[in-house]
Design a protein around this motif. Sequence first.
Motif, PDB file in Angstrom:
ATOM      1  N   SER A 195      28.097 -22.262 -17.620  1.00  0.00           N
ATOM      2  CA  SER A 195      27.249 -21.192 -17.117  1.00  0.00           C
ATOM      3  C   SER A 195      25.798 -21.578 -17.361  1.00  0.00           C
ATOM      4  N   TYR A 233      40.346 -15.517 -18.949  1.00  0.00           N
ATOM      5  CA  TYR A 233      38.945 -15.116 -19.028  1.00  0.00           C
ATOM      6  C   TYR A 233      38.078 -15.912 -18.072  1.00  0.00           C
ATOM      7  N   THR A 277      32.884 -12.906 -11.109  1.00  0.00           N
ATOM      8  CA  THR A 277      31.563 -12.295 -11.212  1.00  0.00           C
ATOM      9  C   THR A 277      30.454 -13.288 -10.855  1.00  0.00           C
ATOM     10  N   LEU A 316      35.632 -14.244 -15.233  1.00  0.00           N
ATOM     11  CA  LEU A 316      34.205 -14.547 -15.188  1.00  0.00           C
ATOM     12  C   LEU A 316      33.817 -15.243 -13.887  1.00  0.00           C
ATOM     13  N   ALA A 353      27.821  -8.590 -15.500  1.00  0.00           N
ATOM     14  CA  ALA A 353      28.138  -8.830 -16.907  1.00  0.00           C
ATOM     15  C   ALA A 353      29.046  -7.739 -17.456  1.00  0.00           C
ATOM     16  N   ALA A 364      32.491  -8.159 -16.286  1.00  0.00           N
ATOM     17  CA  ALA A 364      33.181  -9.271 -16.947  1.00  0.00           C
ATOM     18  C   ALA A 364      33.773  -8.870 -18.290  1.00  0.00           C
TER      19      ALA A 364
END
Length: 225
Positions: A195, A176, A183, A180, A220, A223
């Motif tokens: 983040s 994951y 992106t 992410l 988003a 993701a």
Amino acid sequence: LESQQKSQLLDGALRYDFGRIVAGKADLGSISAGAKASHFDVATLSALANQYDAIKAKHGNTTGEDLTLTDAESALLRQKFLDVLASNPSVSIDPLVWKNDKGQSTIALNVNLVSPADKAAALNAGADTLLPQILKLVTLDISISKPMFIKTMSQLQGGAAGGQADMLGAMLFDQYLGKLQTTGLVKLDNDKAVSAIRYENDSIDANGKKMSVQEFMQRAMAAVM
């Protein structure tokens, strides 16, 4: 729980501290969760709550998806909501901290609201038009510790340290995180996925990169797909 009222404006803070959380045999560590609200006008908040309760009672006290509002009722609630925004209130998660013996992860969110310049137009505006008018500043900061995440996954799977549960946790984290990172919404800082998102003036700064709201939403969505 702490609260302070000056004239009609109310500030409040609520914090829960859970020293140890256990689910079955899994020791999930400790969690501290705090929330704050500032500059809320007591009178307009009460008027909004009372209006909602009156409408709910009219519909037989149904709530959630079962409560279908008429156009007039929706307009009335929106007017009361816009009245609440006249004091430019703010709400925040301040922050949520989850710890175990391998590390800690945190989430902090702050939302500053503002009254729209044209209230008459705001009464009939759609959500996509209204939100940029009432959101003055939104900040979201997330930090997830990889060792802490792996330990939590291992505990939930009932595995011992160094076993297959640890391997699964590490694989999920890396999978994951990689998605992410592509992106631009998350970056790796030592052993943490972090983040920092900031919305202001209808623009978003995601980890130092400026982008439009539309671009952020596209990233988003990519993701989570």
